[in-house]
Design an enzyme around this catalytic site. Structure first.
Site, PDB file in Angstrom:
ATOM      1  N   GLU A  90      -7.934  -1.725   4.837  1.00  0.00           N
ATOM      2  CA  GLU A  90      -8.160  -1.744   3.391  1.00  0.00           C
ATOM      3  C   GLU A  90      -9.228  -2.760   2.990  1.00  0.00           C
ATOM      4  O   GLU A  90     -10.004  -2.519   2.049  1.00  0.00           O
ATOM      5  CB  GLU A  90      -6.843  -2.069   2.670  1.00  0.00           C
ATOM      6  CG  GLU A  90      -5.835  -0.935   2.664  1.00  0.00           C
ATOM      7  CD  GLU A  90      -5.045  -0.796   3.957  1.00  0.00           C
ATOM      8  OE1 GLU A  90      -4.266   0.155   4.086  1.00  0.00           O
ATOM      9  OE2 GLU A  90      -5.228  -1.668   4.850  1.00  0.00           O
TER      10      GLU A  90
ATOM     11  N   ARG B 292      -3.626  -5.983   0.535  1.00  0.00           N
ATOM     12  CA  ARG B 292      -4.309  -6.507   1.715  1.00  0.00           C
ATOM     13  C   ARG B 292      -5.773  -6.852   1.414  1.00  0.00           C
ATOM     14  O   ARG B 292      -6.378  -7.670   2.112  1.00  0.00           O
ATOM     15  CB  ARG B 292      -4.263  -5.473   2.841  1.00  0.00           C
ATOM     16  CG  ARG B 292      -2.857  -5.097   3.295  1.00  0.00           C
ATOM     17  CD  ARG B 292      -2.879  -3.893   4.223  1.00  0.00           C
ATOM     18  NE  ARG B 292      -1.546  -3.525   4.682  1.00  0.00           N
ATOM     19  CZ  ARG B 292      -1.251  -2.397   5.316  1.00  0.00           C
ATOM     20  NH1 ARG B 292      -2.219  -1.522   5.569  1.00  0.00           N
ATOM     21  NH2 ARG B 292      -0.017  -2.130   5.694  1.00  0.00           N
TER      22      ARG B 292
ATOM     23  N   LYS C 293       1.379   9.572  17.681  1.00  0.00           N
ATOM     24  CA  LYS C 293       2.164   9.834  16.473  1.00  0.00           C
ATOM     25  C   LYS C 293       2.885  11.175  16.608  1.00  0.00           C
ATOM     26  O   LYS C 293       2.289  12.180  16.963  1.00  0.00           O
ATOM     27  CB  LYS C 293       1.243   9.859  15.250  1.00  0.00           C
ATOM     28  CG  LYS C 293       1.965   9.794  13.917  1.00  0.00           C
ATOM     29  CD  LYS C 293       0.960   9.646  12.797  1.00  0.00           C
ATOM     30  CE  LYS C 293       1.625   9.571  11.441  1.00  0.00           C
ATOM     31  NZ  LYS C 293       2.345   8.319  11.239  1.00  0.00           N
TER      32      LYS C 293
END
Length: 401
Positions: A143, A171, A58
């Site tokens: 989640e 989700r 990232k």
């Protein structure tokens, strides 16, 4: 043979998938375009399912983002050389209020635990994580697991608070029903970024949660209209022994000059202003909008009643009964899709209560049945017709017929 297979599983990448009949390729450097392209071409030639294991970092290529990926996940304008953000002054957001107050409650009650799905900073739990690390759990981008994990914690005597963006809580819909609500467990869902989120884009608009939560048995849904009310609702949620969702929008907390904010009472709304003929039943962020609408209507000679509904489920039927008795026009305001929203629930209740014979005009104002594009929050509210000017015009078009 068993020993050989065990060693292969341990040392050879992808053997687990190979045993399932899935061709495994990787791990691949996702920043090496040549290597990535070569393996993608190879994968296309494989006759059967393929799993490409690609590794990326990232913020790759920008040192400040590599060193602090969470901070640079979504940014305001910043200095490219130093990585410092340009700030126009601190604005207190709902996320700030939630994070600070939950930390305060966590210090007072050692049974409170906080759960995040890879977004501790975005949901305001970073302070909780730093000061109470043994009671903070980041489960990663999972989640579904976050909700089931919270259910287990609740059964163990803890008071779990699951902080997730509205769009990502979708989700875990199955887990909310089966793992939390069927067992009627005291899990608190702190639903951040509810409503229009603006620049986060089409996939992040949190405009469905009222519709997919209010029809689940045992679930209570509250929507604060300001920061003080958010804290009061969190206090109240911690007293309940059943599932609770508190949904609040992205952005700064509106200034509320009222000093007489009433305490939270289960399923009860708040009468902000008693007017006549026209009633605005607003919830969450739309309460502030409704006061601006009232100001515009006052200039036209009208004096609308304003009700802060507070609860999406159960909504206040007593206050609606009072409104029915002495108001000709009723408008519901919510930052959620109209289909399955609070407005439709109220409309259904009024119709059944009056058997369709009462001379009440009920109009639901929410979001249309379409996906909302990328754009600024204020700009999108205007495009979607839920800003004060559009709402005032809609109300005038109904009452002046």
């Amino acid at each position: 043979k068993k020993s050989k297979n065990s060693l292969k599983q341990l040392f050879v990448n992808g053997m687990f998938f190979e045993e399932l009949g899935i061709k495994y390729i990787g791990p691949i450097d996702g920043h090496n375009i040549e290597e990535l392209t070569t393996n993608l071409k190879y994968a296309r030639r494989v006759n059967g399912p393929v799993l490409l294991h690609i590794r990326t970092k990232k913020g790759k290529g920008y040192l400040h983002a590599e060193q602090n990926p969470g901070k640079f996940h979504g940014t305001v304008p910043f200095d490219v050389k130093t990585g410092a953000f340009f700030k126009k002054g601190k604005k207190i957001t709902y996320t700030d209020v939630f994070g600070s107050y939950l930390l305060k409650k966590g210090k007072e009650n050692d049974k409170i635990v906080a759960i995040s799905a890879a977004m501790p900073q975005g949901t305001g739990l970073n302070k909780f994580a730093k000061e109470l690390p043994n009671r903070f759990f980041d489960v990663g981008i999972a989640e579904q697991h976050a909700v089931t994990f919270a259910a287990g914690m609740a059964m163990g005597g803890y008071r779990p608070v699951v902080a997730i963006y509205s769009t990502f809580l979708q989700r875990a819909y199955d887990q909310i029903i089966h793992d939390v609500c069927i067992q009627n467990l005291p899990v608190i869902f702190a639903i951040d970024r509810a409503g229009i989120v603006g620049e986060d884009g089409e996939t992040h608009q949190g405009v469905f949660d009222l519709s997919y939560l209010t029809h689940i048995p045992n679930m209570t849904v509250m929507c604060p209209s300001n920061g003080t009310e958010l804290m009061k609702m969190l206090d109240y949620a911690l007293t309940l022994d059943s599932p609770v969702a508190i949904r609040y929008p992205k952005g700064k907390v509106p200034v509320d000059k009222r000093k007489d904010l009433t305490d939270i009472d289960y399923g009860k709304g708040e009468l902000i202003h008693k007017g006549k003929e026209i009633a605005l039943l607003a919830i969450g962020s739309m309460v502030t909008t409704s006061t601006s609408v009232k100001d515009q209507l006052n200039q036209m000679g009208y004096d609308p009643t304003i009700v802060n509904m507070r609860f999406a489920k159960p909504f206040d039927k007593e206050i609606i009964d009072e409104i029915i008795s002495d108001h000709k026009y009723i408008f519901t305001l919510e930052e959620n899709v109209e289909i399955g929203g609070v407005g439709h629930e109220i409309l259904s209740y009024i119709h059944s209560k009056t058997k369709g014979k009462q001379d009440n005009r009920v109009v639901t104002i929410g979001l249309e049945d379409r996906f909302i594009e990328h754009g600024g929050r204020d700009e999108l509210r205007q495009i979607c017709g839920i800003d004060e000017s559009n709402i005032a015009d809609k109300i005038l078009s109904v009452i002046q017929k």
